[in-house]
Motif scaffolding. Structure first.
Motif, PDB file in Angstrom:
ATOM      1  N   ASP A   1     -26.220  -4.975  11.952  1.00 41.43           N
ATOM      2  CA  ASP A   1     -25.409  -5.563  11.119  1.00 41.43           C
ATOM      3  C   ASP A   1     -24.637  -4.359  10.764  1.00 41.43           C
ATOM      4  OD1 ASP A   1     -26.253  -4.567   8.085  1.00 41.43           O
ATOM      5  OD2 ASP A   1     -28.148  -5.166   9.352  1.00 41.43           O
ATOM      6  N   LEU A   2     -23.366  -4.750  10.113  1.00 40.09           N
ATOM      7  CA  LEU A   2     -22.285  -3.559   9.774  1.00 40.09           C
ATOM      8  C   LEU A   2     -22.937  -2.555   8.852  1.00 40.09           C
ATOM      9  CD1 LEU A   2     -18.986  -5.346   9.228  1.00 40.09           C
ATOM     10  CD2 LEU A   2     -19.723  -3.720  11.172  1.00 40.09           C
ATOM     11  N   TYR A   3     -23.726  -2.969   7.928  1.00 37.99           N
ATOM     12  CA  TYR A   3     -24.246  -2.227   6.770  1.00 37.99           C
ATOM     13  C   TYR A   3     -25.302  -1.062   7.347  1.00 37.99           C
ATOM     14  CZ  TYR A   3     -27.739  -1.225   3.073  1.00 37.99           C
ATOM     15  OH  TYR A   3     -28.977  -0.651   2.432  1.00 37.99           O
ATOM     16  N   SER A   4     -26.432  -1.792   8.064  1.00 34.01           N
ATOM     17  CA  SER A   4     -27.493  -0.930   8.658  1.00 34.01           C
ATOM     18  C   SER A   4     -27.052   0.009   9.785  1.00 34.01           C
ATOM     19  CB  SER A   4     -28.472  -1.871   9.105  1.00 34.01           C
ATOM     20  OG  SER A   4     -28.868  -2.673   8.148  1.00 34.01           O
ATOM     21  N   VAL A   5     -26.213  -0.699  10.753  1.00 36.09           N
ATOM     22  CA  VAL A   5     -25.614   0.232  11.807  1.00 36.09           C
ATOM     23  C   VAL A   5     -24.985   1.422  11.137  1.00 36.09           C
ATOM     24  CG1 VAL A   5     -23.805   0.456  13.480  1.00 36.09           C
ATOM     25  CG2 VAL A   5     -25.464  -1.562  13.515  1.00 36.09           C
TER      26      VAL A   5
ATOM     27  N   THR B   1     -30.019   0.191  -2.032  1.00 36.81           N
ATOM     28  CA  THR B   1     -28.658  -0.152  -1.639  1.00 36.81           C
ATOM     29  C   THR B   1     -28.658  -1.623  -0.930  1.00 36.81           C
ATOM     30  OG1 THR B   1     -28.969   1.051   0.547  1.00 36.81           O
ATOM     31  CG2 THR B   1     -27.859   2.318  -1.395  1.00 36.81           C
ATOM     32  N   THR B   2     -27.751  -2.143  -1.060  1.00 34.27           N
ATOM     33  CA  THR B   2     -27.843  -3.676  -0.179  1.00 34.27           C
ATOM     34  C   THR B   2     -26.265  -3.686   0.542  1.00 34.27           C
ATOM     35  OG1 THR B   2     -26.582  -4.842  -1.942  1.00 34.27           O
ATOM     36  CG2 THR B   2     -28.745  -4.529  -2.141  1.00 34.27           C
ATOM     37  N   ALA B   3     -26.415  -4.697   1.687  1.00 31.50           N
ATOM     38  CA  ALA B   3     -25.093  -4.855   2.639  1.00 31.50           C
ATOM     39  C   ALA B   3     -23.990  -5.497   1.870  1.00 31.50           C
ATOM     40  CB  ALA B   3     -25.603  -5.481   3.620  1.00 31.50           C
ATOM     41  N   ALA B   4     -24.360  -6.179   0.833  1.00 30.28           N
ATOM     42  CA  ALA B   4     -23.265  -7.224   0.247  1.00 30.28           C
ATOM     43  C   ALA B   4     -23.508  -7.521  -1.383  1.00 30.28           C
ATOM     44  CB  ALA B   4     -23.328  -8.300   0.784  1.00 30.28           C
ATOM     45  N   ASN B   5     -22.582  -7.924  -2.132  1.00 27.85           N
ATOM     46  CA  ASN B   5     -22.685  -8.549  -3.350  1.00 27.85           C
ATOM     47  C   ASN B   5     -23.574  -9.863  -3.551  1.00 27.85           C
ATOM     48  OD1 ASN B   5     -21.082 -10.414  -3.416  1.00 27.85           O
ATOM     49  ND2 ASN B   5     -19.307  -8.930  -3.785  1.00 27.85           N
ATOM     50  N   PRO B   6     -23.840 -10.166  -4.678  1.00 29.49           N
ATOM     51  CA  PRO B   6     -24.664 -11.388  -4.628  1.00 29.49           C
ATOM     52  C   PRO B   6     -23.703 -12.928  -4.397  1.00 29.49           C
ATOM     53  CG  PRO B   6     -24.939 -10.194  -6.742  1.00 29.49           C
ATOM     54  CD  PRO B   6     -23.648  -9.369  -5.956  1.00 29.49           C
ATOM     55  N   LYS B   7     -22.487 -12.529  -4.127  1.00 31.15           N
ATOM     56  CA  LYS B   7     -21.579 -13.903  -3.947  1.00 31.15           C
ATOM     57  C   LYS B   7     -21.103 -13.702  -2.232  1.00 31.15           C
ATOM     58  CE  LYS B   7     -19.916 -13.937  -8.666  1.00 31.15           C
ATOM     59  NZ  LYS B   7     -18.893 -14.173  -9.549  1.00 31.15           N
ATOM     60  N   GLU B   8     -21.561 -13.021  -1.615  1.00 29.92           N
ATOM     61  CA  GLU B   8     -21.180 -12.831  -0.119  1.00 29.92           C
ATOM     62  C   GLU B   8     -22.071 -12.650   0.882  1.00 29.92           C
ATOM     63  OE1 GLU B   8     -18.236  -9.855  -0.099  1.00 29.92           O
ATOM     64  OE2 GLU B   8     -19.595  -8.162  -0.705  1.00 29.92           O
ATOM     65  N   SER B   9     -21.745 -12.865   1.907  1.00 31.85           N
ATOM     66  CA  SER B   9     -22.678 -12.731   3.107  1.00 31.85           C
ATOM     67  C   SER B   9     -22.507 -11.263   3.886  1.00 31.85           C
ATOM     68  CB  SER B   9     -22.625 -13.682   4.427  1.00 31.85           C
ATOM     69  OG  SER B   9     -22.818 -14.886   4.063  1.00 31.85           O
ATOM     70  N   SER B  10     -23.787 -10.730   4.449  1.00 28.79           N
ATOM     71  CA  SER B  10     -23.256  -9.694   5.404  1.00 28.79           C
ATOM     72  C   SER B  10     -22.764 -10.058   6.642  1.00 28.79           C
ATOM     73  CB  SER B  10     -24.590  -8.783   5.186  1.00 28.79           C
ATOM     74  OG  SER B  10     -25.761  -9.703   5.909  1.00 28.79           O
ATOM     75  N   TYR B  11     -22.734  -8.909   7.548  1.00 32.79           N
ATOM     76  CA  TYR B  11     -21.901  -9.315   8.821  1.00 32.79           C
ATOM     77  C   TYR B  11     -22.930  -8.549   9.919  1.00 32.79           C
ATOM     78  CZ  TYR B  11     -17.804 -11.194   6.726  1.00 32.79           C
ATOM     79  OH  TYR B  11     -17.007 -11.906   6.113  1.00 32.79           O
ATOM     80  N   ALA B  12     -23.022  -9.495  11.076  1.00 29.60           N
ATOM     81  CA  ALA B  12     -23.648  -8.993  11.985  1.00 29.60           C
ATOM     82  C   ALA B  12     -22.478  -8.313  13.244  1.00 29.60           C
ATOM     83  CB  ALA B  12     -24.444 -10.101  12.810  1.00 29.60           C
ATOM     84  N   CYS B  13     -22.928  -7.322  14.010  1.00 25.42           N
ATOM     85  CA  CYS B  13     -22.345  -6.600  14.645  1.00 25.42           C
ATOM     86  C   CYS B  13     -22.964  -6.330  16.241  1.00 25.42           C
ATOM     87  CB  CYS B  13     -21.621  -5.548  14.155  1.00 25.42           C
ATOM     88  SG  CYS B  13     -22.869  -4.036  13.864  1.00 25.42           S
ATOM     89  N   TYR B  14     -22.019  -5.959  17.131  1.00 26.78           N
ATOM     90  CA  TYR B  14     -22.397  -5.185  18.385  1.00 26.78           C
ATOM     91  C   TYR B  14     -22.979  -6.404  19.159  1.00 26.78           C
ATOM     92  CZ  TYR B  14     -22.047  -0.326  16.995  1.00 26.78           C
ATOM     93  OH  TYR B  14     -21.353   0.736  16.641  1.00 26.78           O
ATOM     94  N   TYR B  15     -22.245  -7.348  19.656  1.00 21.66           N
ATOM     95  CA  TYR B  15     -22.799  -8.556  20.235  1.00 21.66           C
ATOM     96  C   TYR B  15     -23.156  -7.909  21.758  1.00 21.66           C
ATOM     97  CZ  TYR B  15     -23.094 -12.962  22.886  1.00 21.66           C
ATOM     98  OH  TYR B  15     -23.492 -14.070  23.764  1.00 21.66           O
ATOM     99  N   ASP B  16     -24.258  -8.381  22.367  1.00 27.10           N
ATOM    100  CA  ASP B  16     -24.609  -7.965  23.752  1.00 27.10           C
ATOM    101  C   ASP B  16     -24.632  -9.169  24.616  1.00 27.10           C
ATOM    102  OD1 ASP B  16     -26.651  -7.622  25.982  1.00 27.10           O
ATOM    103  OD2 ASP B  16     -26.912  -5.635  24.860  1.00 27.10           O
ATOM    104  N   SER B  17     -23.996  -9.315  25.667  1.00 27.60           N
ATOM    105  CA  SER B  17     -23.732 -10.401  26.267  1.00 27.60           C
ATOM    106  C   SER B  17     -24.875 -10.473  27.063  1.00 27.60           C
ATOM    107  CB  SER B  17     -22.606 -10.154  27.130  1.00 27.60           C
ATOM    108  OG  SER B  17     -22.511  -9.117  27.982  1.00 27.60           O
ATOM    109  N   HIS B  18     -25.592  -9.591  27.574  1.00 30.87           N
ATOM    110  CA  HIS B  18     -26.701  -9.851  28.302  1.00 30.87           C
ATOM    111  C   HIS B  18     -27.953 -10.412  27.602  1.00 30.87           C
ATOM    112  CE1 HIS B  18     -29.711  -8.991  31.540  1.00 30.87           C
ATOM    113  NE2 HIS B  18     -30.405  -8.338  30.601  1.00 30.87           N
ATOM    114  N   LEU B  19     -28.325  -9.870  26.277  1.00 29.17           N
ATOM    115  CA  LEU B  19     -29.114 -10.477  25.439  1.00 29.17           C
ATOM    116  C   LEU B  19     -28.713 -11.641  24.642  1.00 29.17           C
ATOM    117  CD1 LEU B  19     -30.712  -7.187  24.264  1.00 29.17           C
ATOM    118  CD2 LEU B  19     -31.674  -8.422  25.875  1.00 29.17           C
TER     119      LEU B  19
END
Length: 225
Positions: free
Chosen positions: A99-103, A75-93
């Motif tokens: 990323d949305l898919y893995s999370v 399984t993959t986060a996205a199709n061949p024509k698009e990016s995946s998306y990062a998530c959960y920004y930590d202001s301290h780090l």
């Protein structure tokens, strides 16, 4: 040639979670090198021929073709024509923690009955929650009928996981560096902002060059494959 020698045996079910980037015909590595999809497939094929595993479940953050004749379900986060998306920004780090898919598949695995939920059912649930890209599945689809526990193992029945309500702060992986710098600029003192703004401008130029080069890589390796 990939070194795939490890302590796995012919009757083992293997789960691989690859966290980086990919594209048609290639997989991006953390050291900025590129692994061609055909080399990855050759390594998996050799492992299969040498009875290095029984079945393989491959989770990857971007698109990568999997030969449907191998005993591999991917399984993959996205199709061949698009990016995946990062998530959960930590202001301290000052970085994104996932990323949305893995999370989504990890959080599902924490709360689901893994002995009852199948890989395909998990795929459908993750696909529905990962609403900014198009999650894909490839390979030997009959593996998708097996319970997730066959690859991730079982867990205590009374385990309860409760997640705090926090925003995803989802952003395209192509724009992560820009968003992090913007966050730093917002928090910075006035005397630090010019330096950070210069970094932002430089990062934007590098990003434009990177995206252009990346598309050239995709075209070249897709053709060379």
């Amino acid at each position: 040639m990939l070194n795939y020698n490890c302590f796995i045996w012919s009757n083992d079910n293997v789960f691989v979670n690859f966290v980086d980037h990919g594209a048609p015909g290639l997989v991006g590595m953390p050291n900025n090198k590129i692994l061609k999809a055909r080399d990855l497939m050759a390594a998996i094929l050799n492992m299969h021929k040498e009875n290095k595993f029984s079945q393989l479940n491959f989770s990857i953050a971007q698109d990568c073709c999997i030969d449907q004749h191998l005993v591999v379900y991917a399984t993959t986060a996205a199709n061949p024509k698009e990016s995946s998306y990062a998530c959960y920004y930590d202001s301290h780090l000052e970085t994104y923690l996932g990323d949305l898919y893995s999370v989504n598949w990890m959080e599902n695995s924490d709360v689901a009955n893994l002995n009852a939920e199948t890989l395909h059912k998990q795929f459908e649930l993750v696909k529905a929650k990962t609403n900014l890209s198009h999650v894909q599945e490839y390979g030997y689809m009959s593996i998708g009928k097996e319970p997730v526990a066959n690859f991730l193992g079982s867990k205590a029945k009374d385990s309860i996981v409760e997640y705090p309500t926090v925003p995803f702060d989802a952003v395209s992986v192509d724009d992560v560096d820009l968003f992090i710098l913007n966050q730093k600029i917002d928090k910075a003192s006035e005397d630090k902002k010019p330096e950070l703004s210069a970094q932002l401008h430089h990062t934007l130029l590098v990003l434009v060059y990177y995206i252009s080069s990346w598309h050239l890589y995709i075209d070249y390796y897709a053709f060379a494959s």
